[in-house]
Design a protein around this motif. Sequence first.
Motif, PDB file in Angstrom:
ATOM      1  N   GLN A 103      -2.596  -1.810  -0.535  1.00 36.38           N
ATOM      2  CA  GLN A 103      -1.391  -2.635  -0.470  1.00 36.38           C
ATOM      3  C   GLN A 103      -0.300  -1.925   0.326  1.00 36.38           C
ATOM      4  O   GLN A 103       0.453  -2.554   1.074  1.00 36.38           O
ATOM      5  N   THR A 104      -0.183  -0.627   0.142  1.00 39.12           N
ATOM      6  CA  THR A 104       0.680   0.236   0.961  1.00 39.12           C
ATOM      7  C   THR A 104      -0.128   1.474   1.320  1.00 39.12           C
ATOM      8  O   THR A 104      -1.001   1.901   0.551  1.00 39.12           O
ATOM      9  N   LYS A 155      -2.071 -14.524   3.021  1.00 35.25           N
ATOM     10  CA  LYS A 155      -1.714 -14.482   1.598  1.00 35.25           C
ATOM     11  C   LYS A 155      -1.856 -15.856   0.971  1.00 35.25           C
ATOM     12  O   LYS A 155      -2.382 -15.990  -0.154  1.00 35.25           O
ATOM     13  N   ASP A 213      -4.184  -5.493  -8.927  1.00 36.31           N
ATOM     14  CA  ASP A 213      -3.243  -4.759  -8.092  1.00 36.31           C
ATOM     15  C   ASP A 213      -3.890  -4.191  -6.827  1.00 36.31           C
ATOM     16  O   ASP A 213      -3.211  -3.593  -5.988  1.00 36.31           O
ATOM     17  N   SER A 214      -5.203  -4.373  -6.689  1.00 33.59           N
ATOM     18  CA  SER A 214      -5.922  -3.854  -5.519  1.00 33.59           C
ATOM     19  C   SER A 214      -6.662  -4.935  -4.754  1.00 33.59           C
ATOM     20  O   SER A 214      -7.472  -4.645  -3.876  1.00 33.59           O
TER      21      SER A 214
END
Length: 357
Positions: A157-158, A265, A289-290
């Motif tokens: 994500q980052t 997205k 979250d991944s």
Amino acid sequence: MKRVYNFNAGPSAMPLEVLQEVQAEFLDFQHTGMSIVEISHRSAAYQAMQDDVKATLRRFLSIPDGYAVIFMQGGGSMQFVMHAANFLKRKGGYINTGVWSDKAMKAAQFFGTTYEVASSKGDGFTYIPSPDTFSVQDGTDYVYITSNNTIHGTEWQTYPSFDVPLFCDMSSDFLSRPFDVSNFDFVYAGAQKNVGPAGVVVGIIKEELLKQARTDLPDMLKYQTYVDKDSTYNTPPVFGIYFVGKVLHWLEDHGGLAAMASRNKEKADLVYSVLDSSDGFYRGHARKDSRSRMNVTFNLPSPELEAEFAAKAAEKGLIGLKGHRSIGGCRASLYNAVTLEGCQALADFMETFRQNH
């Protein structure tokens, strides 16, 4: 002409407008009277085309001075070898998030010591490790990451940062979202996911890094060769480079990377929303979250239902939904050229299939 909704993981869907443009000029490239697959890579027409691809990529990614853009062959698997051949002298650090980073680490062991800076292997590669788990050893030449994991459906994500050079295999999410090139020392991407056909690898490499490269290698394994010879030391993958240029211009015409990231997205949210509201009928492989926006991986209650799901989907023109052979299940790859209409059709099919079972 019958076109299906193509969810294959790669080679994958390409923009229809690009395919039509390539088709229209396939017999006569730039009024040369020859096809792009016939012209000499030493010709002025070829050089002008390659220069335009490089210039467009530089503009598109705001590639700063001090970075070279190169085109190579051999796919990601050759890069598993080449990055280590050039830069592994003491230790190579790898953040192991899937099959491809695992393979890169193993390939690199031919040239020196490798180790895991962090890994999610013990949990079936269901997540991207957090920075508080990273452990970079003294004497590390570089840290290597894979930005998106096609098999397991996870994505950074980052991006992390380190005090040593950072290498990134971006093959499966390259040009799907903006990123800062200056955060990396070497980025490469096999084109066959988002930006072109199989056969060409795009490389972006920091020229300062090249000063650290080994010189006792065959010319074809040296990144410096590709920089010095402008990717034409031998015959380059002409058609692949040409196609990458067409896709870059298509991306520009459709709003650039920020617009593409927003669209990707929206597409991924459509499919993940079906997973999350299915009361466990669809079980996503990746931790929330991944989750990858490129590859949605999931299981159904049984292998038999998964086989039926893929077969019934194919009957509806939804192609390529079988999961990778190494983990099974199902997978929908939602690369740039996959349309919102296609993702809506997939989401509708998934909901209907769940209700019927």
